[in-house]
Every structure is written in structure tokens, then in C-alpha cells.
Write a protein that holds these residues in place. Structure first.
Motif, mmCIF file in Angstrom:
data_model
loop_
_atom_site.group_PDB
_atom_site.id
_atom_site.type_symbol
_atom_site.label_atom_id
_atom_site.label_comp_id
_atom_site.label_asym_id
_atom_site.label_seq_id
_atom_site.Cartn_x
_atom_site.Cartn_y
_atom_site.Cartn_z
ATOM 1 N N ARG A 176 0.832 -1.197 0.000
ATOM 2 C CA ARG A 176 0.000 0.000 0.000
ATOM 3 C C ARG A 176 0.870 1.251 0.000
ATOM 4 O O ARG A 176 1.749 1.410 0.852
ATOM 5 C CB ARG A 176 -0.898 -0.017 1.242
ATOM 6 C CG ARG A 176 -1.787 1.179 1.337
ATOM 7 C CD ARG A 176 -3.002 0.851 2.169
ATOM 8 N NE ARG A 176 -3.348 1.975 3.007
ATOM 9 C CZ ARG A 176 -4.555 2.127 3.538
ATOM 10 N NH1 ARG A 176 -5.490 1.224 3.351
ATOM 11 N NH2 ARG A 176 -4.810 3.174 4.292
ATOM 12 N N SER A 234 -10.376 15.207 9.683
ATOM 13 C CA SER A 234 -11.458 14.806 10.581
ATOM 14 C C SER A 234 -10.967 14.730 12.029
ATOM 15 O O SER A 234 -9.771 14.558 12.289
ATOM 16 C CB SER A 234 -12.062 13.471 10.139
ATOM 17 O OG SER A 234 -11.102 12.458 10.209
ATOM 18 N N TYR A 235 -11.891 14.877 12.941
ATOM 19 C CA TYR A 235 -11.625 14.829 14.383
ATOM 20 C C TYR A 235 -10.608 15.873 14.837
ATOM 21 O O TYR A 235 -9.922 15.688 15.826
ATOM 22 C CB TYR A 235 -11.181 13.434 14.838
ATOM 23 C CG TYR A 235 -12.250 12.382 14.653
ATOM 24 C CD1 TYR A 235 -13.297 12.268 15.569
ATOM 25 C CD2 TYR A 235 -12.247 11.522 13.567
ATOM 26 C CE1 TYR A 235 -14.296 11.312 15.399
ATOM 27 C CE2 TYR A 235 -13.237 10.567 13.392
ATOM 28 C CZ TYR A 235 -14.261 10.464 14.313
ATOM 29 O OH TYR A 235 -15.232 9.531 14.149
ATOM 30 N N GLY A 238 -16.367 6.893 10.456
ATOM 31 C CA GLY A 238 -15.497 7.493 11.476
ATOM 32 C C GLY A 238 -14.717 6.439 12.246
ATOM 33 O O GLY A 238 -14.574 5.309 11.808
ATOM 34 N N GLY A 239 -14.222 6.868 13.394
ATOM 35 C CA GLY A 239 -13.448 5.954 14.239
ATOM 36 C C GLY A 239 -12.008 5.818 13.786
ATOM 37 O O GLY A 239 -11.216 5.131 14.414
ATOM 38 N N GLY A 240 -11.651 6.503 12.704
ATOM 39 C CA GLY A 240 -10.287 6.414 12.201
ATOM 40 C C GLY A 240 -10.130 5.160 11.374
ATOM 41 O O GLY A 240 -10.554 4.081 11.772
ATOM 42 N N GLU A 241 -9.516 5.298 10.206
ATOM 43 C CA GLU A 241 -9.352 4.146 9.331
ATOM 44 C C GLU A 241 -8.564 3.058 10.065
ATOM 45 O O GLU A 241 -7.535 3.328 10.681
ATOM 46 C CB GLU A 241 -8.595 4.567 8.064
ATOM 47 C CG GLU A 241 -8.914 3.675 6.909
ATOM 48 C CD GLU A 241 -7.834 3.734 5.848
ATOM 49 O OE1 GLU A 241 -7.895 2.941 4.917
ATOM 50 O OE2 GLU A 241 -6.926 4.577 5.972
ATOM 51 N N ASN A 296 -17.807 13.821 11.389
ATOM 52 C CA ASN A 296 -16.737 12.831 11.399
ATOM 53 C C ASN A 296 -17.266 11.454 11.047
ATOM 54 O O ASN A 296 -16.507 10.547 10.734
ATOM 55 C CB ASN A 296 -16.053 12.820 12.766
ATOM 56 C CG ASN A 296 -15.364 14.133 13.045
ATOM 57 O OD1 ASN A 296 -14.595 14.623 12.227
ATOM 58 N ND2 ASN A 296 -15.665 14.737 14.179
ATOM 59 N N GLU A 297 -18.591 11.307 11.125
ATOM 60 C CA GLU A 297 -19.251 10.079 10.677
ATOM 61 C C GLU A 297 -20.341 10.484 9.688
ATOM 62 O O GLU A 297 -20.753 11.643 9.644
ATOM 63 C CB GLU A 297 -19.907 9.336 11.860
ATOM 64 C CG GLU A 297 -18.932 8.847 12.927
ATOM 65 C CD GLU A 297 -18.715 9.878 14.027
ATOM 66 O OE1 GLU A 297 -19.615 10.715 14.235
ATOM 67 O OE2 GLU A 297 -17.625 9.868 14.642
ATOM 68 N N THR A 309 -15.050 8.936 6.096
ATOM 69 C CA THR A 309 -15.641 10.190 5.601
ATOM 70 C C THR A 309 -14.640 10.949 4.733
ATOM 71 O O THR A 309 -15.026 11.609 3.780
ATOM 72 C CB THR A 309 -16.098 11.097 6.766
ATOM 73 O OG1 THR A 309 -15.000 11.281 7.660
ATOM 74 C CG2 THR A 309 -17.269 10.489 7.513
#
Lengths: 474, 364
Positions: free
Chosen positions: A337, A442-443, B26-29, B280-281, B312
Motif C-alpha cells: 500500500r 477529521s476529528y 469514522g473511528g479512524g481508518e 466525522n461520521e 468520511t
């Protein structure tokens, strides 16, 4: 259109797909004024003769001294990636023999801002490829942190000791630093320390030169680049010397994964940027010949299958939409990857047929017309045209944190992209930012932004008078 | 007593896929935690997965969650020392827990506790406190039950530790988040010791098993044609809300932070496009003004061919996708649950819509 743009000299485009070489010469209107094809023996790097024959053919139609720029596009590096996959496939069979052989390996030095030990170099790679390719690796501190600061000092004693381990059996070294797109200083300092031990000729790739987000994916691309770099040097020097012997004094450019060009010296150091160059050139060239900006271009002769399916050539296809090559943002190359964008349709799954490939692409990009790469001109001509008529580009990645001045950050990225494009061979007089993509992270509260900036310009050429001009024009 | 389930290297891939499903974007990849788990387990390592009901009464359970931003994780990767720093340091718990429990069964946070369990040599509890991806530490079933651990322990990748004593119903999120940011947007978080009785009362049950099951279901979908795949999802309580190409992604900001809106054009151009709202989701699916599904049900945007769920960040223009709704845990569908994680709590100004009763929402 920029009216100040310098008039383009005659440009030589060369396509090398396997042993088949095609060459074209285009004029300032991008019209083909000469073309030729030849079948060589073996690939370019072995000097198989096809290149001299094909280019020699066009030089019967055009004076070598009139050619102001030359461009190469090749699938040779995709073949190398296929070899790594075959390595993995053949592994079990050849294990005993290979254990005895002194393989040239890639060592990895990772410079983190934080301990990254849970995910070491080569983690997640096909086991057999690791067995064949992986040299020693070291994870050390002193890397760039999320705010662009450097977290601690490099451990030079340990790095020098690591360099000693790289003296024997290591062909190239990959250095991957955290957040190296914010500051590649730690990577460069680590490279300098390695060179103190191994000499200035040591083959080293820095992840900051490879670019892109994500340490592990960037490191993987850096390792593959290091593995390819010896072959890239040999191949490009072979092409340069062949052209020189034919009387062509023009600077050589090489087509990259998005079809844009970089100078041969830069390209030979960054072959991971070249693996999909031939498909990208084919799409650009074929659509130019077809005078369209929207099409799916199928290359039935295909590229080496990258899925580990052996020596088979799988059909590949690419898409031009609104005049732009559609890219897959991240790619799995040789089972690994990476964060390297390649044309959508380059990494096709095992056993996919041409019709299935087209229907998959159509679902992604809509019902565009399908063009075949070998129609109307012979196979390879489209790619040669695509290379000859491409611009030069360079990419920059950056990140604006909460509280950073976003306009400042973006302006700096734009300036850097233009500088890099000029270093890659673009004409400073008409290089400009073509693309800016900003993505919210994100986050992260407050709108932290990742950005990608691409600058593009026509290839620089020294212009009239820089080399002897033929008399017969006067 | 049932034979305890043993998690092996073969379970990593379906677990990661299930984690991406439950993450709802979400939750991070999960990728990096997946690679970490592969490294930690090697070829023959196993992790014991313990049902909540079978925990010993005197068991000392440690929740684990990675807090921070995927952007930070992508360059800092992960370390191996944090779990032992959190649990073995004198000032902290002072002992290795008897088992760990995932805090949030979503994305990387579904896999990281398994890797930590393997590093610590302890079992992992088959449960968690969210059952899906959530944007904040306050959106857990602990908040629903008005219970809080006495303290949160945060350890950053450089081994720096912060202890936050909680009291009086003050938001854990507001206490913890600034520390996470100061620590560089990536921390491993645990809490003061939770008892087996506490976990039996409050935790959602069977979360690891459900995550694995969903991973197997989604992993098998690409072998079917679309109507068959939709039927498989229906048999698991899910519904396909629409399939098509993302033609537009509009990003804006409001007082709650950045948000985006996806426009998904169906294959049939006479149908109205499907709109998916995300922060985020993925949180809301709307077609022609009708809400088809909403948080806290789980919205999955998956690649059209491989059915691989997208984060996302990966849901960008030109992607060909399916939009799938999956039911959330029943505790989130109560009035109190909806007040905490329903559309109004997420800033949408509309009521929760149960996708399974919306006529337009059942997979076609």
C-alpha cells in the motif's frame, strides 16, 4: 492562452513499451511531422537496439539539430514492480537457491517524532517480497512533529552504526521521516550522516522527495523507489547516450504517473513517479489524436499485471475527463500500500477482461466513449505523442493547523509548487498553479486543513541560438 | 461453560472490515491498527475473547481507546509501550489489568485494544461502550447510565502521562480533549479500574463478535450480484438506501465544526439524488426532502465493487458507492439515547428516523 509563451521547438516523443519502441516528432502546433517504430531485443536499459532504430527512422524525416526537446515514456518500471511480485510468487520454489545468493536489498531508516515501533518498516508487506528485498532497518527519533517543529536530536551515533550495517548487501537506502512534507530537515540530516560513512555515491531516497500524506504509505513508496533507482539510472543514461550518439542535443524529460514531465535527472532519482507513466501518456496522446477531452482509453496490449499473476499482460485503461487524467489517489503497487496517485484503471484486478474493465470505469466516470490506444496510429504512437505534448509539473503537500494563517500556508505551498516545477524543468516564464485541493482533517476541531497543490508549466527550452540552427530555413 | 473464543491472525482482516462498517465513516481508518495487530500476533499468536457474563467477579477491567485525529496517527503511527506505561506505572493503576475492553467498537479503536491485549498478555472483553463510531467521549452508554469512571489516564506516544479526576457530572470530553490536543493529537486513553460487575451492568455485549460477523458479511458481498447482496444485508437487519456515483462534496462549517454534504447520483437519472450529511461520521441520508435514515443508526458508504466501507475523508467525488443503513444498539434508540446521539444532538434540527420503517429506504 498565454501569448507570451515561447514558441515550442520540434519535440521528440519516445514510447518504450516492452521491446517495442515508437518515436514521433511534433511541431509547435503539436502536429506529427515524423514517426517511426521498431522492435528491439530486451528492454531499454539493455540497449537492445530498438531505440536507435526507431529514433533513427524519424531522423530520416527531421534534422536532429532541429529537435529542441525530447521526452520518454516507458513501462519499464511497471515491469520491475511485476518482477517484485513474481519474486514473491516464485519464492517458495526458489527459497533454497535464493538464500545462498547475495541479493541487493533496501535498508530503511525511519526518523520519527514519536516511537512508531508498533508498525515497523516492511510491516504489512507480502512476506516473500520482504524476504527477498528487505535489508536492515532502524527506527530512530529526532523527526518532524505535527506542528512542524523537530522533536529532539538525531541520534548520530546510532545512525552511523546503522550505516556500517548497510555496507554489505545493501543496494539502496530509504529514509522516511514523520511529517516530512512540513520539514524534511531531519531526513536530509540523516542522509548526510549516512553518507559520511558510506560515501557520497550511496543511493538514498528521502520520503520528502516522494511526497504525500501518511508515514507508512510514503515510506513504502520510498522503499519501492529505492529498489527501482539503480535500474532507473541505468535506463535513463542509456537513453540519453543513445540520443546523443544520434546527434540529438535536446534535454530529455520523462513522463510521470499523471502524464506530466520531469527532467531526466530528477526522474531517474524518482522512478516510483514513473511506474504508470506509459499508461498516462497513452491516455493523453490518444485523446489528443482523437481531439477529445473526455474518453476512456483502453490499451489492450496492456501493462504488466501488477496483481502477482505472473508474466501475463493485463489490459489497462485510463480516463480523461474535462481534459484531465482521472487518478486513483492511493495505489497498491507490488502488493504494497502506497500513497502514490496513479491513473484510475492502472491497477486492475487479476483476470479482468477488457469489457469488464470498461464497465467498471464507466460506473466511476460515466458513459464516456471508448478509444483504443492502437487506433488510428500504430501501438505506441499515442503514448509518444502524449509524452511529447505534455507539460512539466510538481506537487506540494501541506497542512494548516487550527490557528495557522490558512492564506499564508496556502500561499507558501503555491510558491513552493512553482519553484519545484521550475526545478523539474518547467519554463519559469509561464509556470502557474493549476490545482489546489483542500481537505478538512477529521476529528480536529477548528477546521484544520490538508492541502495539495500542483504547479504546471511548459518544458523549458533554451530557445533559438542555444544550439546550432540549420541553414536551410533562411 | 462455553469454550472461550480465540482471536487469531486469520480474524484480523474481517475484524478490520467490520470495524470500518461500525465506524460509519469514522473511528479512524483501521489500516494502521490492523498492521499493528498483525505484527503483534505474528503467525501463531492468539487473544482470548471473554464474554462479559463470564468475567470473574474480582476482575480488574481496563477500557482502551485511541483519542486524537487520523491526521496525527497517519504520521505518528503507533508505539508499543503505551499500554504498559498506563497500567504499570506506580502513580497509575500499578498493575496489569485482568482484561481490556474496547471503549469504542469502531475504526482503529476496534482493533487497537486487541493489539494492546496481546501486548499485555491478557484477554479482551467481548463488549464496548458505544457499539459504533461516535464523535465524543461523552457519547457513550456510560453517559446514558449516568456513571463515570473516577479517573481518565492519558498516555501520549512519548510516554507522557496525564491523569484527570472526574467528578460531579462534568463533561469528560471537555476535560480530556484539550489534553489530547496539547499532547499532539494522539493519545492512548484508559480509565481507573472498572469491575466485572460494572461492565456487566453497563457495557454493550458481544461487540467484538458482532464486528467480526459484519466484517465477514461485508467481505462476502462482492461475490454476489447486487440484488443478492442487498438481500444478504436485509437478512442482517440492514438496508441499501441507494447506489451511485458521488458527484459533489460540499464542505462548510457551523458552530459544531466542519461538516460536509455528499450528493450521490443514482444509475437511473430519473431518480432524485441521495444526499448524505457527514461530520466525522455519516449521519443523515436524505432523498427528495425525505429523511431515509439518521444517526444513531449506522450509515455506511461502501465502494460499489468491493463493498469496502469508506471513511468520511475517502468519500470524495467520482467514487461509485452503496449507502447502507444498519441498526444501532437498542439502547441508543431510547428517548435518552436519542437525546444524546440523535440528529438534534448532532446539530441537524430534526427528529430521529428509523430507516427500517421508511418506505423509500428498503434496499432496491
Amino acid at each position: 492562452m498565454n501569448v507570451m509563451r515561447r514558441r515550442m521547438p520540434l519535440r521528440l516523443g519516445i514510447s518504450a513499451a516492452g521491446p517495442r519502441i515508437s518515436a514521433v516528432v511534433v511541431d509547435h502546433r503539436d502536429d506529427i511531422v515524423a514517426s517511426g517504430t521498431a522492435e528491439g531485443r530486451g528492454d531499454l536499459a539493455s540497449g537492445g537496439g530498438g531505440l536507435a532504430a526507431a529514433v533513427g527512422g524519424v531522423l530520416k524525416q527531421v534534422d536532429a539539430r532541429e529537435i529542441g526537446l525530447s521526452m520518454l515514456t516507458t513501462d519499464a518500471f511497471a515491469h520491475c514492480l511485476q518482477d517484485y511480485r513474481n519474486m514473491a510468487r516464485d519464492m517458495a520454489r526458489d527459497m533454497a537457491r535464493d538464500m545462498a545468493r547475495d541479493m541487493a536489498r533496501v535498508a530503511v531508516l525511519r526518523v520519527g517524532a514519536t516511537p512508531t515501533t508498533a508498525v515497523p518498516p516492511y510491516a504489512g508487506w507480502p512476506q516473500a517480497t520482504v524476504h527477498r528485498l528487505a535489508g536492515p532497518w532502524l527506527i530512530t527519533g529526532g523527526g518532524t512533529d505535527i506542528d512542524g517543529s523537530v522533536n529532539g536530536d538525531l541520534d548520530l551515533v546510532t545512525i552511523r552504526a546503522f550505516a556500517e550495517r548497510c555496507r554489505v548487501g545493501v543496494a539502496a537506502i530509504a529514509i522516511a521521516g514523520s511529517f516530512s512534507y512540513l520539514d524534511s530537515g531531519p531526513e536530509r540530516a540523516a542522509a548526510a550522516a549516512l553518507r559520511e560513512v558510506l560515501g557520497t555515491e550511496a543511493s538514498i531516497t528521502l520520503s520528502g522527495e516522494i511526497g504525500g500524506f501518511g508515514l507508512l504509505e510514503r515510506e513504502n513508496a520510498t522503499i519501492l523507489n529505492a529498489a527501482l533507482s539503480g535500474h532507473a539510472q541505468t535506463l535513463i543514461i542509456m537513453v540519453q547516450s543513445t540520443l546523443w550518439e544520434l546527434g540529438i542535443r535536446a534535454e530529455l524529460f520523462v513522463a510521470q504517473n499523471d502524464g506530466t514531465l520531469a527532467t531526466a535527472s530528477l526522474a531517474s532519482a524518482l522512478p516510483i513517479h514513473l511506474v504508470a507513466g506509459h499508461l498516462a501518456s497513452t491516455v493523453r496522446g490518444r485523446t489528443r489524436l482523437g481531439e477529445t477531452e473526455d474518453a476512456i482509453v483502453v490499451d489492450s496490449a496492456g501493462a504488466p499485471a501488477l496483481d502477482g499473476a505472473g508474466d501475463r499482460r493485463a489490459p489497462v485503461a485510463g480516463v480523461l475527463r474535462h481534459g484531465r487524467l482521472v487518478l486513483e489517489p492511493t495505489s497498491t503497487l507490488a502488493g504494497v500500500r502506497t500513497n502514490q496517485p496513479v491513473p484510475l484503471g492502472f491497477t486492475t484486478p487479476a483476470g479482468v477482461t477488457e469489457d469488464r474493465l470498461v464497465s467498471r470505469l464507466r460506473r466511476r466516470v460515466g458513459g464516456l466513449p471508448v478509444l483504443h490506444s492502437n487506433d488510428p496510429a500504430p501501438h505506441g504512437v499515442a503514448a509518444a505523442v502524449g509524452a511529447a505534448t505534455a507539460p512539466v509539473s510538481a506537487n506540494v503537500w501541506s497542512f494548516a493547523r487550527v490557528g495557522d494563517d490558512r492564506a499564508d500556508t496556502l500561499a507558501a505551498a503555491r510558491r513552493l509548487a512553482i519553484d519545484k516545477a521550475v526545478l523539474a524543468g518547467a519554463d519559469p516564464a509561464s509556470t502557474e498553479v493549476r490545482q489546489v485541493v483542500e481537505t478538512q482533517a477529521s476529528y480536529m476541531s477548528g477546521g484544520a486543513l490538508r492541502s495539495f497543490v500542483q504547479a504546471v508549466g511548459p518544458p523549458f527550452h533554451p530557445g533559438v541560438g542555444a544550439f546550432p540552427q540549420p541553414d536551410r530555413r533562411t | 461453560m462455553v469454550q472461550p473464543m480465540r482471536f487469531t491472525a486469520d480474524d484480523i482482516e474481517p475484524m478490520a472490515r467490520g470495524a470500518a462498517v461500525l465506524g460509519g465513516g469514522g473511528g479512524g481508518e483501521p489500516f494502521l491498527a490492523e498492521v499493528m495487530l498483525g505484527e503483534v500476533l505474528g503467525e501463531n499468536g492468539t487473544i482470548e475473547i471473554v464474554p462479559v457474563e463470564e468475567l470473574d467477579d474480582d476482575a480488574d477491567i481496563a477500557p482502551l481507546v485511541l483519542l486524537g485525529a487520523p491526521h496525527a496517527l497517519s504520521e505518528k503511527l503507533l508505539g508499543t509501550a503505551e499500554p504498559s506505561i498506563l497500567f504499570d506505572g506506580d502513580a497509575l493503576r500499578g498493575r496489569t489489568p485482568s482484561a481490556v475492553i474496547p471503549f469504542e467498537m469502531a475504526g482503529m479503536n476496534a482493533l487497537y485494544p486487541l493489539a494492546a491485549a496481546a501486548l499485555l498478555g491478557v484477554p479482551c472483553v467481548d463488549g464496548d461502550f458505544t457499539g459504533r463510531g461516535v464523535p465524543s467521549l461523552d457519547q457513550t452508554v456510560l453517559e446514558l447510565d449516568d456513571v463515570q469512571p473516577d479517573a481518565y489516564y492519558l498516555c501520549d506516544p512519548n510516554g507522557r502521562v496525564v491523569v484527570l479526576q472526574t467528578s460531579g457530572g462534568f463533561s469528560a470530553e471537555r476535560l480530556v480533549r484539550p489534553v489530547v490536543e496539547t499532547m499532539g493529537w494522539l493519545t492512548v486513553v484508559s480509565t481507573s479500574s472498572l469491575s466485572a460487575a460494572f461492565c456487566r451492568t453497563h457495557a454493550l455485549r458481544g461487540s467484538v463478535t458482532r464486528c467480526l460477523e459484519l466484517g465477514h458479511v461485508f467481505g462476502g458481498l462482492s461475490a454476489f450480484d447486487e440484488p443478492e447482496a442487498f438481500a444478504v444485508l436485509r437478512s442482517h437487519g440492514g438496508a441499501v438506501l441507494g447506489s451511485g456515483v458521488i458527484t459533489e462534496r460540499l464542505s462548510t462549517s457551523d458552530p459544531l465544526g466542519p461538516r460536509s454534504s455528499l450528493s450521490i447520483e443514482p444509475d437511473d437519472p430519473t431518480l432524485a439524488p441521495l444526499r448524505v450529511e457527514l461530520r466525522n461520521e455519516f449521519q443523515l441520508a436524505v432523498r427528495a426532502g425525505e429523511v431515509l435514515a439518521s444517526a444513531p443508526d449506522i450509515l455506511v458508504v461502501a465502494d460499489r465493487d468491493s463493498w469496502q466501507p469508506l471513511s468520511t475523508e475517502d468519500a470524495t467525488a467520482d467514487r461509485d458507492v452503496h449507502v447502507v443503513a444498519l441498526p444501532t444498539d437498542d439502547r441508543w434508540r431510547t428517548p435518552k439515547g436519542l437525546a444524546l446521539v440523535g440528529p438534534r444532538a448532532l446539530g441537524y434540527g430534526l427528529d430521529y428516523v428509523d430507516f427500517s420503517v421508511v418506505s423509500g429506504g428498503v434496499g432496491r
